[in-house]
Scaffold this motif. Structure first.
Motif, short mmCIF file in Angstrom:
data_model
loop_
_atom_site.label_atom_id
_atom_site.label_comp_id
_atom_site.label_asym_id
_atom_site.label_seq_id
_atom_site.Cartn_x
_atom_site.Cartn_y
_atom_site.Cartn_z
N TYR A 34 93.73 6.11 15.71
CA TYR A 34 93.17 5.18 16.68
C TYR A 34 91.79 5.66 17.14
N THR A 36 88.73 4.78 20.32
CA THR A 36 88.49 4.09 21.58
C THR A 36 87.00 4.05 21.86
N ASP A 38 85.65 2.86 24.56
CA ASP A 38 85.38 2.84 26.00
C ASP A 38 86.24 3.83 26.78
N ALA A 41 90.12 2.76 27.60
CA ALA A 41 90.50 1.46 28.19
C ALA A 41 91.08 0.54 27.10
N THR A 42 90.48 0.55 25.91
CA THR A 42 91.00 -0.21 24.78
C THR A 42 91.09 0.71 23.57
N TRP A 43 92.05 0.41 22.69
CA TRP A 43 92.27 1.22 21.49
C TRP A 43 92.19 0.34 20.26
N GLN A 69 97.66 6.53 20.98
CA GLN A 69 96.83 5.85 21.97
C GLN A 69 96.81 6.66 23.25
#
Length: 87
Positions: A34, A36, A38, A41-43, A69
């Motif tokens: 994964y 990210t 940000d 905050a999102t993956w 995550q």
């Protein structure tokens, strides 16, 4: 005799090519990876993405990819940052 030596040479070259193909290929693990963009905050699941085509690892202060995550399981060095490449 000359034909036997030529066949042995061909077999050796073929064997060397097979060994090189496996030795210089990076296997992909079964575990997902994964990224990210940000700081968690999102993956984004990067298993189906191509590095330097869909995403890149730019200099930063975290890992580019993670094995879950969570920012607690980095994959690789921790001096990169994940960035999606927009078309």
């Amino acid at each position: 005799m000359k034909l036997n030596i030529l066949n042995l040479l061909r077999g050796g070259v073929f064997s060397l090519a097979v060994v090189a193909a496996f030795a210089f290929t990076t296997p992909r693990g079964d575990a997902p990876a994964y990224g990210t963009p940000d700081n968690g905050a999102t993956w984004v699941l990067v298993d189906e993405l191509e590095i330097n085509e869909d995403y890149e690892c730019v200099p930063g202060s975290q890992a580019c990819t993670y094995s879950s995550q969570s920012m607690s399981n980095p994959i690789g060095p921790t001096n990169k940052k994940f960035r999606l490449i927009t078309p």
